[in-house]
Write a protein that holds these residues in place. Sequence first.
Motif, short mmCIF file in Angstrom:
data_model
loop_
_atom_site.label_atom_id
_atom_site.label_comp_id
_atom_site.label_asym_id
_atom_site.label_seq_id
_atom_site.Cartn_x
_atom_site.Cartn_y
_atom_site.Cartn_z
N ARG A 88 9.91 -5.93 4.77
CA ARG A 88 10.26 -7.17 5.31
C ARG A 88 11.46 -7.58 4.68
NH1 ARG A 88 6.26 -11.59 2.78
NH2 ARG A 88 7.80 -13.15 3.39
N HIS A 89 12.04 -6.98 3.53
CA HIS A 89 13.29 -7.30 2.95
C HIS A 89 14.36 -6.34 3.38
CE1 HIS A 89 11.32 -10.62 0.85
NE2 HIS A 89 10.58 -10.06 0.48
N GLY A 90 13.87 -5.15 4.12
CA GLY A 90 14.97 -4.44 4.57
C GLY A 90 15.04 -3.18 3.66
N LEU A 91 13.95 -2.93 2.66
CA LEU A 91 13.91 -2.00 1.81
C LEU A 91 13.02 -0.66 2.33
CD1 LEU A 91 13.55 -4.30 -1.53
CD2 LEU A 91 15.47 -3.12 -0.67
N GLU A 92 13.65 0.48 2.57
CA GLU A 92 13.13 1.60 3.16
C GLU A 92 12.48 2.53 2.14
OE1 GLU A 92 12.28 1.88 6.32
OE2 GLU A 92 13.00 -0.31 6.57
N HIS A 93 13.03 2.86 1.02
CA HIS A 93 12.41 4.03 0.17
C HIS A 93 12.85 3.36 -1.26
CE1 HIS A 93 12.07 6.56 3.71
NE2 HIS A 93 13.20 6.09 3.86
N PRO A 94 12.16 2.54 -1.50
CA PRO A 94 12.15 2.11 -3.09
C PRO A 94 11.23 2.77 -3.83
CG PRO A 94 10.66 0.59 -2.04
CD PRO A 94 11.31 1.21 -0.88
N THR A 95 11.54 2.91 -5.30
CA THR A 95 10.58 3.55 -6.19
C THR A 95 9.26 2.58 -6.36
OG1 THR A 95 12.27 4.80 -7.13
CG2 THR A 95 10.32 4.26 -8.44
N ALA A 117 3.53 7.49 -9.24
CA ALA A 117 4.90 6.72 -8.89
C ALA A 117 5.39 7.78 -7.78
CB ALA A 117 5.64 6.60 -10.18
N HIS A 118 6.09 7.05 -6.94
CA HIS A 118 6.82 7.75 -6.01
C HIS A 118 8.37 7.01 -5.50
CE1 HIS A 118 7.65 10.34 -2.32
NE2 HIS A 118 8.04 9.35 -1.85
N ASP A 140 4.24 13.50 -4.39
CA ASP A 140 5.27 14.35 -3.49
C ASP A 140 5.56 13.62 -2.32
OD1 ASP A 140 5.19 16.39 -5.51
OD2 ASP A 140 3.24 17.37 -4.72
N SER A 141 4.91 12.74 -1.99
CA SER A 141 5.03 12.16 -0.45
C SER A 141 4.58 10.82 -0.44
CB SER A 141 4.22 12.90 0.55
OG SER A 141 2.82 12.69 0.51
N GLU A 142 5.26 10.04 0.76
CA GLU A 142 5.03 8.75 0.77
C GLU A 142 3.36 8.38 1.28
OE1 GLU A 142 7.90 6.96 3.62
OE2 GLU A 142 9.39 7.18 2.23
#
Length: 255
Positions: A88-95, A117-118, A140-142
């Motif tokens: 919702r804040h435009g963050l696609e791939h954060p840690t 963690a990913h 290893d994956s989302e």
Amino acid sequence: MNRPIVLVGVGEMGGVFARGFLRAGHPVFPVTRAMDLNAAAMAVHDPVLVLVAVAEADLHPVLAELPETWRDRVALLQNELLPRDWRRHGLEHPTVISVWFEKKRGREVKVILPSPAHGPGAGLLATALERLDIPARVLDSEAELLEELVLKNLYILVSNICGLAVGGTVGELWQAHRGLALEVAADVLALQEHLTGHGLDHERLVAGLAQAFAADASHQCQGRSAPQRLQRALEQADAAGLAVPALRRIRAETA
């Protein structure tokens, strides 16, 4: 010298990670909620990681104010976290890390399970925790991350909501009130499926819940925020048109 790490939020959990980062050789720049994020970003414009460790209620205000130069290096660790919260804040791939240890004021860290963690900074988070002898693992994956986040949400919501009804510890809940726990788990998983837009493996997640309960059987069920968690879950269920009968029954019995 290693690149610095920005720590937004310097409470108990933030303090744990700060010690780990320092032991791993990274300077740590703390940012409190009273500080201006843009001014902080001008002072530290190229951190290797920006760990947001604020209270749950402060997460969305912080992400809404996040400086542009920090957006591609954010790490998150809040409870009840799902992909929709960062997207919702435009963050696609954060840690993202699902924290399975506790740190209370005046007490040592208490580990329940290894923390998964990913994301781009997952290895850095794991290294920092390992410097403190806190187990962590890199996913290893989302898809794995999504299941881990749902499992942590399941643990928090089942223990807290059941705690409103029966009190006690998670070990006592699973031994003496397993039927109630499973009813609440079914409602929570139905809600999690709606919030994530994904079907979930209920059997595997309930097995993970049982493992987490067994890992710290003396953990008290009802946290201070339990009533708010139940209220929020019911509001989400109402918006989704979900029945969640066990949650509604507990609300009626404990109102």
